[in-house]
Scaffold this active site. Structure first.
Site, PDB file in Angstrom:
ATOM      1  N   HIS A 106       9.647  -3.588   3.382  1.00 20.45           N
ATOM      2  CA  HIS A 106       9.310  -3.860   1.977  1.00 20.45           C
ATOM      3  C   HIS A 106      10.565  -4.203   1.168  1.00 20.45           C
ATOM      4  O   HIS A 106      10.555  -5.094   0.323  1.00 20.45           O
ATOM      5  CB  HIS A 106       8.628  -2.639   1.349  1.00 20.45           C
ATOM      6  CG  HIS A 106       7.295  -2.310   1.948  1.00 20.45           C
ATOM      7  ND1 HIS A 106       7.092  -1.196   2.740  1.00 20.45           N
ATOM      8  CD2 HIS A 106       6.094  -2.941   1.880  1.00 20.45           C
ATOM      9  CE1 HIS A 106       5.824  -1.155   3.121  1.00 20.45           C
ATOM     10  NE2 HIS A 106       5.189  -2.195   2.620  1.00 20.45           N
ATOM     11  N   GLN A 152      -2.779 -11.918   8.169  1.00 19.91           N
ATOM     12  CA  GLN A 152      -2.921 -11.644   6.736  1.00 19.91           C
ATOM     13  C   GLN A 152      -2.226 -12.724   5.916  1.00 19.91           C
ATOM     14  O   GLN A 152      -2.789 -13.241   4.945  1.00 19.91           O
ATOM     15  CB  GLN A 152      -2.312 -10.279   6.404  1.00 19.91           C
ATOM     16  CG  GLN A 152      -2.197  -9.997   4.920  1.00 19.91           C
ATOM     17  CD  GLN A 152      -1.657  -8.595   4.648  1.00 19.91           C
ATOM     18  OE1 GLN A 152      -2.387  -7.619   4.677  1.00 19.91           O
ATOM     19  NE2 GLN A 152      -0.356  -8.504   4.418  1.00 19.91           N
ATOM     20  N   HIS A 187       9.152   0.988   3.210  1.00 18.21           N
ATOM     21  CA  HIS A 187      10.221   1.059   4.214  1.00 18.21           C
ATOM     22  C   HIS A 187      11.116  -0.170   4.071  1.00 18.21           C
ATOM     23  O   HIS A 187      10.929  -0.978   3.149  1.00 18.21           O
ATOM     24  CB  HIS A 187       9.614   1.179   5.615  1.00 18.21           C
ATOM     25  CG  HIS A 187       8.574   0.135   5.911  1.00 18.21           C
ATOM     26  ND1 HIS A 187       8.870  -1.203   6.026  1.00 18.21           N
ATOM     27  CD2 HIS A 187       7.225   0.233   6.087  1.00 18.21           C
ATOM     28  CE1 HIS A 187       7.772  -1.879   6.293  1.00 18.21           C
ATOM     29  NE2 HIS A 187       6.743  -1.040   6.315  1.00 18.21           N
ATOM     30  N   MET A 233       0.842  -1.190   0.000  1.00 21.79           N
ATOM     31  CA  MET A 233       0.000   0.000   0.000  1.00 21.79           C
ATOM     32  C   MET A 233       0.885   1.249   0.000  1.00 21.79           C
ATOM     33  O   MET A 233       0.437   2.331   0.406  1.00 21.79           O
ATOM     34  CB  MET A 233      -0.946  -0.025   1.198  1.00 21.79           C
ATOM     35  CG  MET A 233      -1.874  -1.258   1.148  1.00 21.79           C
ATOM     36  SD  MET A 233      -3.489  -0.979   1.911  1.00 21.79           S
ATOM     37  CE  MET A 233      -2.986  -0.600   3.581  1.00 21.79           C
ATOM     38  N   SER A 244       4.339   1.037   7.815  1.00 17.39           N
ATOM     39  CA  SER A 244       4.061   2.317   7.157  1.00 17.39           C
ATOM     40  C   SER A 244       3.417   3.285   8.132  1.00 17.39           C
ATOM     41  O   SER A 244       3.534   4.503   7.982  1.00 17.39           O
ATOM     42  CB  SER A 244       3.138   2.099   5.955  1.00 17.39           C
ATOM     43  OG  SER A 244       3.745   1.235   5.036  1.00 17.39           O
TER      44      SER A 244
END
Lengths: 280, 280
Positions: free
Chosen positions: B37, B152, B34, B30, B185
């Site tokens: 990722h 998730q 950072h 999304m 994030s």
């Protein structure tokens, strides 16, 4: 025709076919095959290099245990009927499709509680989920659905578009018995008398189509007209009569192409049918 | 790195890559990228021929309009951060992902109302649906998810298995700031003071891990122990502290590998974290 029982096997076969840039036509069925299915297979045969048919009586799309139990099946007869026209017949077990920790369900909103969704709560979730599984397992180029189950065709089309699944969904016109009765696996459950009576459903659709063509534009009046014809069928119980646009939206006044959909029971057998009326 | 905005374009590119038998590593994000990722991208780079990253702030997985509105984004900064490591950056518009007649939703049962699902009703349906779309659009060989969002990762894994989607889902360990705070994030939303305080979440997880290793086997006692540590963090509001098996089942007594999951707000910023404790 090769008969395949394992997901992993048909998946490998199908992916290899696609890697060789051959096309796959796929027809998902619940068995009890009839001429309507043969027509789907013929279409797939004409348009693709390889044809895969699945037979799986999907428990998740039945909303009633008794209905599931009495659903006709004769895999040996099915096999003989289609073996000259099909390359692969995929017949997974329930365990193969739904391992014990299976948890996922697909909802195509709007349809979930409308028409078939209203009378068969959970039906479309079960149907969409299993069709999705077959599409990802068999990776077809094109998948074929009979327009007798018009709403099913719309639900599958919407799901495929929404989830960006790379397959073309093709709706194939309803095949009818000589009497006009729409071909259905359930027809064998009708008594001889009821099977004759059931032909009056299509006659009612045709009469109502003529009513529209003659100028009747009020959806409610059209539905009432069709309902009155269906009410004259003995031993029947009507669930719905609905005039809708082709994307199945409600409309008070008929101004475009429409579909007239009906669902009813004759004896203990539930039947659905529909007719498209073009607005020329 | 090529920047692609259209579904049809990235879909064609990705399908051509796969037809040439090259592998694709995919990371859905999304934005507000950072080091966490970057670690996912590095893994994807090592294991695949081509790396695709998506940036899309998915409105359907936000359960609160204000949270969506304040979610950080800076696409230009993101682009510069990753352009040396990524082949394709896919940045679709909302209209591109969800045309006006979009209607489909995926529910991964059990998770829908558990843990994150309990506190963010509808979150997992929105997340699963968009991840599914990305997987069918970008047809990756492998897709990478940070284990900070442990549930998730489990939801996506379950969906992919249940729907027979042909992709390997890979969970990548959480990257932490020097203080121990899990990279997120959302961290940029924390005030300087709160950011220091937030490091105590991981300390609580480590302390509780030690408690288990020292012999405490009662899940309720373990949860209470961790809760008491978190309650000492000023300016915080705890949502849940949960001991679960790795497939996220409740257990009264710890007898296998477990994951300890927590969610809390510090100031107005919601944070989640977890730690896996192996039962050697």
């Amino acid at each position: 025709m090769k008969v395949i029982k394992k997901v992993i096997s048909i998946s490998k076969i199908a992916n290899n076919i696609r890697l060789k840039k051959n096309t796959i036509g796929f027809i998902p069925t619940m068995g009890a095959l009839h001429e309507g299915h043969l027509f789907l297979i013929q279409k797939a045969r004409e348009e693709n290099d390889i044809v895969i048919v699945s037979i799986f009586v999907n428990p998740k799309q039945f909303t009633n245990a008794h209905d599931l139990e009495k659903y006709p099946h004769n895999i040996e007869k099915d096999r003989l009927l289609i073996e000259s026209y099909v390359d692969y017949l995929f017949v997974p077990s329930e365990q193969e499709m739904y391992p014990s920790d299976f948890h996922t369900s697909i909802t195509v909103g709007d349809h979930a509680h409308d028409l078939e969704g209203e009378f068969r709560s959970g039906h479309f979730e079960g149907m969409a989920t299993v069709v999705h599984k077959f599409l990802t397992i068999c990776v077809p180029t094109r998948a074929y659905f009979g327009l007798k189950d018009y709403q099913q065709f719309m639900v599958v089309s919407q799901m495929v578009e929404d989830l960006n699944i790379n397959v073309k969904i093709i709706g194939v016109p309803t095949v009818r018995e000589e009497s006009g009765l729409a071909m259905s696996s359930r027809n064998v459950q009708l008594s001889d008398v009821d099977r004759k009576i059931a032909a009056r459903v299509y006659k009612a659709l045709l009469d109502t189509k003529n009513k529209i063509i003659s100028g009747e534009r009020n959806s409610h009046v059209v539905e009432k007209y069709c309902m009155d014809l269906l009410l004259q069928i003995p031993n029947s119980k009507i669930e719905y009569v609905a005039v809708r646009t082709l994307p199945l939206k409600r409309i008070p006044i008929i101004q475009s192409d429409i579909v007239l959909l009906v669902a009813l029971s004759i004896g203990h057998v539930r039947l659905i049918d529909n007719i498209i009326v073009r607005n020329n």
